[in-house]
Design a protein around this motif. Structure first.
Motif, PDB file in Angstrom:
ATOM      1  N   HIS A 145      51.521  31.043  37.236  1.00  0.00           N
ATOM      2  CA  HIS A 145      51.140  32.073  36.255  1.00  0.00           C
ATOM      3  C   HIS A 145      51.144  33.465  36.903  1.00  0.00           C
ATOM      4  O   HIS A 145      51.723  34.417  36.350  1.00  0.00           O
ATOM      5  CB  HIS A 145      49.746  31.745  35.702  1.00  0.00           C
ATOM      6  N   ASP A 146      50.503  33.576  38.062  1.00  0.00           N
ATOM      7  CA  ASP A 146      50.407  34.903  38.694  1.00  0.00           C
ATOM      8  C   ASP A 146      51.786  35.450  39.066  1.00  0.00           C
ATOM      9  O   ASP A 146      52.032  36.660  38.952  1.00  0.00           O
ATOM     10  CB  ASP A 146      49.520  34.830  39.947  1.00  0.00           C
ATOM     11  N   ARG A 147      52.679  34.549  39.474  1.00  0.00           N
ATOM     12  CA  ARG A 147      54.034  34.993  39.822  1.00  0.00           C
ATOM     13  C   ARG A 147      54.785  35.457  38.569  1.00  0.00           C
ATOM     14  O   ARG A 147      55.380  36.532  38.547  1.00  0.00           O
ATOM     15  CB  ARG A 147      54.787  33.841  40.508  1.00  0.00           C
ATOM     16  N   VAL A 148      54.693  34.638  37.494  1.00  0.00           N
ATOM     17  CA  VAL A 148      55.413  34.976  36.264  1.00  0.00           C
ATOM     18  C   VAL A 148      54.846  36.260  35.649  1.00  0.00           C
ATOM     19  O   VAL A 148      55.582  37.071  35.088  1.00  0.00           O
ATOM     20  CB  VAL A 148      55.312  33.805  35.255  1.00  0.00           C
ATOM     21  N   ARG A 149      53.535  36.441  35.750  1.00  0.00           N
ATOM     22  CA  ARG A 149      52.880  37.609  35.129  1.00  0.00           C
ATOM     23  C   ARG A 149      52.870  38.832  36.039  1.00  0.00           C
ATOM     24  O   ARG A 149      52.437  39.914  35.624  1.00  0.00           O
ATOM     25  CB  ARG A 149      51.435  37.252  34.770  1.00  0.00           C
ATOM     26  N   GLY A 150      53.288  38.643  37.312  1.00  0.00           N
ATOM     27  CA  GLY A 150      53.353  39.778  38.224  1.00  0.00           C
ATOM     28  C   GLY A 150      51.999  40.397  38.497  1.00  0.00           C
ATOM     29  O   GLY A 150      51.879  41.620  38.646  1.00  0.00           O
ATOM     30  N   SER A 151      50.949  39.546  38.545  1.00  0.00           N
ATOM     31  CA  SER A 151      49.594  40.088  38.659  1.00  0.00           C
ATOM     32  C   SER A 151      48.701  39.088  39.393  1.00  0.00           C
ATOM     33  O   SER A 151      48.386  38.014  38.849  1.00  0.00           O
ATOM     34  CB  SER A 151      49.054  40.361  37.245  1.00  0.00           C
ATOM     35  N   ALA A 152      48.294  39.426  40.613  1.00  0.00           N
ATOM     36  CA  ALA A 152      47.430  38.525  41.393  1.00  0.00           C
ATOM     37  C   ALA A 152      46.081  38.353  40.700  1.00  0.00           C
ATOM     38  O   ALA A 152      45.488  39.334  40.226  1.00  0.00           O
ATOM     39  CB  ALA A 152      47.229  39.091  42.799  1.00  0.00           C
ATOM     40  N   GLY A 153      45.611  37.127  40.623  1.00  0.00           N
ATOM     41  CA  GLY A 153      44.313  36.850  40.000  1.00  0.00           C
ATOM     42  C   GLY A 153      44.369  36.771  38.476  1.00  0.00           C
ATOM     43  O   GLY A 153      43.348  36.535  37.823  1.00  0.00           O
ATOM     44  N   SER A 154      45.555  36.944  37.913  1.00  0.00           N
ATOM     45  CA  SER A 154      45.689  36.949  36.444  1.00  0.00           C
ATOM     46  C   SER A 154      45.261  35.618  35.842  1.00  0.00           C
ATOM     47  O   SER A 154      44.563  35.575  34.820  1.00  0.00           O
ATOM     48  CB  SER A 154      47.146  37.264  36.065  1.00  0.00           C
ATOM     49  N   ALA A 155      45.668  34.508  36.490  1.00  0.00           N
ATOM     50  CA  ALA A 155      45.360  33.184  35.926  1.00  0.00           C
ATOM     51  C   ALA A 155      43.855  32.935  35.892  1.00  0.00           C
ATOM     52  O   ALA A 155      43.331  32.432  34.899  1.00  0.00           O
ATOM     53  CB  ALA A 155      46.067  32.092  36.732  1.00  0.00           C
ATOM     54  N   SER A 156      43.151  33.280  36.971  1.00  0.00           N
ATOM     55  CA  SER A 156      41.707  32.984  36.977  1.00  0.00           C
ATOM     56  C   SER A 156      40.986  33.833  35.932  1.00  0.00           C
ATOM     57  O   SER A 156      40.056  33.373  35.274  1.00  0.00           O
ATOM     58  CB  SER A 156      41.113  33.167  38.376  1.00  0.00           C
ATOM     59  N   ARG A 157      41.439  35.065  35.717  1.00  0.00           N
ATOM     60  CA  ARG A 157      40.827  35.886  34.662  1.00  0.00           C
ATOM     61  C   ARG A 157      41.127  35.294  33.279  1.00  0.00           C
ATOM     62  O   ARG A 157      40.241  35.232  32.414  1.00  0.00           O
ATOM     63  CB  ARG A 157      41.343  37.331  34.756  1.00  0.00           C
ATOM     64  N   ALA A 158      42.369  34.837  33.093  1.00  0.00           N
ATOM     65  CA  ALA A 158      42.727  34.247  31.793  1.00  0.00           C
ATOM     66  C   ALA A 158      41.920  32.970  31.559  1.00  0.00           C
ATOM     67  O   ALA A 158      41.436  32.728  30.434  1.00  0.00           O
ATOM     68  CB  ALA A 158      44.226  33.951  31.747  1.00  0.00           C
ATOM     69  N   ARG A 159      41.735  32.155  32.598  1.00  0.00           N
ATOM     70  CA  ARG A 159      40.980  30.909  32.435  1.00  0.00           C
ATOM     71  C   ARG A 159      39.519  31.216  32.106  1.00  0.00           C
ATOM     72  O   ARG A 159      38.890  30.516  31.312  1.00  0.00           O
ATOM     73  CB  ARG A 159      41.109  30.035  33.678  1.00  0.00           C
ATOM     74  N   ALA A 160      38.967  32.243  32.733  1.00  0.00           N
ATOM     75  CA  ALA A 160      37.572  32.610  32.435  1.00  0.00           C
ATOM     76  C   ALA A 160      37.429  33.014  30.959  1.00  0.00           C
ATOM     77  O   ALA A 160      36.465  32.648  30.281  1.00  0.00           O
ATOM     78  CB  ALA A 160      37.120  33.752  33.347  1.00  0.00           C
ATOM     79  N   THR A 161      38.405  33.755  30.472  1.00  0.00           N
ATOM     80  CA  THR A 161      38.363  34.158  29.059  1.00  0.00           C
ATOM     81  C   THR A 161      38.500  32.947  28.146  1.00  0.00           C
ATOM     82  O   THR A 161      37.771  32.798  27.160  1.00  0.00           O
ATOM     83  CB  THR A 161      39.496  35.170  28.769  1.00  0.00           C
ATOM     84  N   LEU A 162      39.433  32.056  28.500  1.00  0.00           N
ATOM     85  CA  LEU A 162      39.623  30.859  27.679  1.00  0.00           C
ATOM     86  C   LEU A 162      38.344  30.026  27.644  1.00  0.00           C
ATOM     87  O   LEU A 162      37.926  29.550  26.574  1.00  0.00           O
ATOM     88  CB  LEU A 162      40.796  30.032  28.234  1.00  0.00           C
ATOM     89  N   ASP A 163      37.696  29.870  28.799  1.00  0.00           N
ATOM     90  CA  ASP A 163      36.432  29.099  28.837  1.00  0.00           C
ATOM     91  C   ASP A 163      35.386  29.733  27.933  1.00  0.00           C
ATOM     92  O   ASP A 163      34.671  29.053  27.207  1.00  0.00           O
ATOM     93  CB  ASP A 163      35.901  29.029  30.273  1.00  0.00           C
TER      94      ASP A 163
END
Ligand code: SF4
Ligand code: SF4
Length: 349
Positions: A145-163
């Motif tokens: 996810h972070d590679r595709v989105r070009g943003s370090a830490g993007s996945a963990s922020r998205a998962r926190a929002t989803l939770d």
């Protein structure tokens, strides 16, 4: 929160709007509306961020568009990531308070600011809209996810929002992870199922296919996923899903059956519901049939912001003729595919 009576009234309004769309064009029941092209992500499958993103309509304009189109029953608010706008809660409030028949509101978000997403959602949860649906983009395991989105830490922020969203209990509210299958996350190395984000149940995963769009994503063909690998992921997710029998589930099954045809043949055939069941409004209020077909009809401001007056635009008839003749790039994007299925439901496509 809607009463049983209000929920029934709005679903009936949606059903009536679908029936009108089945009979004639130019009265779409679904509006896909880009409220900004700005976004904090740098996705490989979308080049909005690499151009000059349009900031989108101001709040007064949003209110005016809503006032001019009280018949709308389904609105998809999109971007960019419009929840990153400081006035996002007021934009949502303007939409849910201004559309008396609104039955379904949905929006995607990259989920990078949990508080901002919750604040934008609040007016919708408190409203009479019976169905509210949020998709948080999650393009694979964290490193993918972070590679595709070009943003370090993007996945963990998205998962926190989803939770946080999945902890909300409100009748008619659903939050899912949105996985866009593209050439960037479905790479040749490893099994295709390796793209699935761990810890997200199949029932909470909404798959999408990357498409090319010159007027919207401004990307190139390189984002389109390999058909075999995409089909393998669809099979894996389908096999893991609980079997339920609801009208929405039946439409979703039909969507995926035709997605197979699209991936195999590059086309689903049949009639498209653009300009009949759905319409796309760009951030500068230019109207297009859909997110893919670069065939502008004109600006909504030229018809006093009223979607029902779109036929007055000089390019309208030609655009509708091209849509109906399928003289377009073709797609099977959920934004238009679901309205197409509703318009065509019960008839052969
Ligand atoms: S795909 Fe969405 S999140 Fe990614 S850059 Fe484009 S608008 Fe932003
Ligand atoms: S089939 Fe063509 S007109 Fe219809 S939604 Fe796809 S690109 Fe747009």
């Amino acid at each position: 929160m809607p009463s049983t009576r209000e929920r029934a009234r709005r679903y009936l309004a949606l059903a009536r709007a679908v029936r009108r769309a089945r009979r004639a064009p130019w009265d779409p029941f679904k509006l896909t509306w880009i409220l900004t092209e700005a976004c904090s992500q740098r996705c490989r499958s979308c080049h909005l961020w690499a151009t000059t993103p349009h900031p989108g309509p101001d709040l007064d304009t949003v209110r005016a568009v809503v006032r001019a189109n009280p018949q709308l029953t389904w609105v998809n608010l999109s971007g960019g990531d419009f929840v990153e706008r400081a006035d996002a809660p007021r934009l949502v409030e303007a939409v849910v308070d201004g559309l008396p028949d609104l039955a379904l509101l949905d929006f995607p978000t990259a989920g990078q600011d949990t508080d901002a997403v919750l604040a934008a959602l609040e007016p919708a949860l408190a409203s009479e809209v019976p169905r509210v649906y949020v998709t948080v983009s999650l393009d694979g395991p964290d490193e993918v996810h972070d590679r595709v989105r070009g943003s370090a830490g993007s996945a963990s922020r998205a998962r926190a929002t989803l939770d946080a969203l999945r902890g909300i209990r409100r009748p008619g509210f659903t939050a899912v992870a949105g996985l866009t299958l593209s050439a960037h996350n479905l790479r040749d190395d490893g099994p295709p199922e390796a793209v699935l984000p761990p810890d997200v149940p199949a029932d909470a995963l909404h798959l999408n296919l990357a498409h090319r769009s010159t007027h919207y994503y401004r990307n190139r063909d390189e984002s389109v996923p390999d058909a075999e690998r995409a089909l393998a992921v669809i099979d894996a997710v389908t096999a893991r899903r609980d079997r339920r029998w609801s009208p929405l589930e039946l439409v979703e099954r039909r969507y995926w059956a035709l997605a197979r045809r699209y991936l195999t043949n590059g086309d689903v055939g049949g009639r498209c519901g653009a300009l009949r069941g759905s319409v796309f409004l760009a951030a500068d209020l230019t109207v297009y049939p859909c997110s893919i077909f670069d065939r502008p009809l004109g600006n909504l401001g030229d018809v006093d912001l009223a979607l029902r007056r779109l036929p007055e635009l000089a390019a309208a008839d030609g655009a509708l003729a091209d849509v109906e003749a399928r003289a377009c790039p073709g797609c099977w994007s959920p934004c238009e595919a679901f309205p197409t299925l509703l318009v065509g439901l019960g008839r052969p496509l």
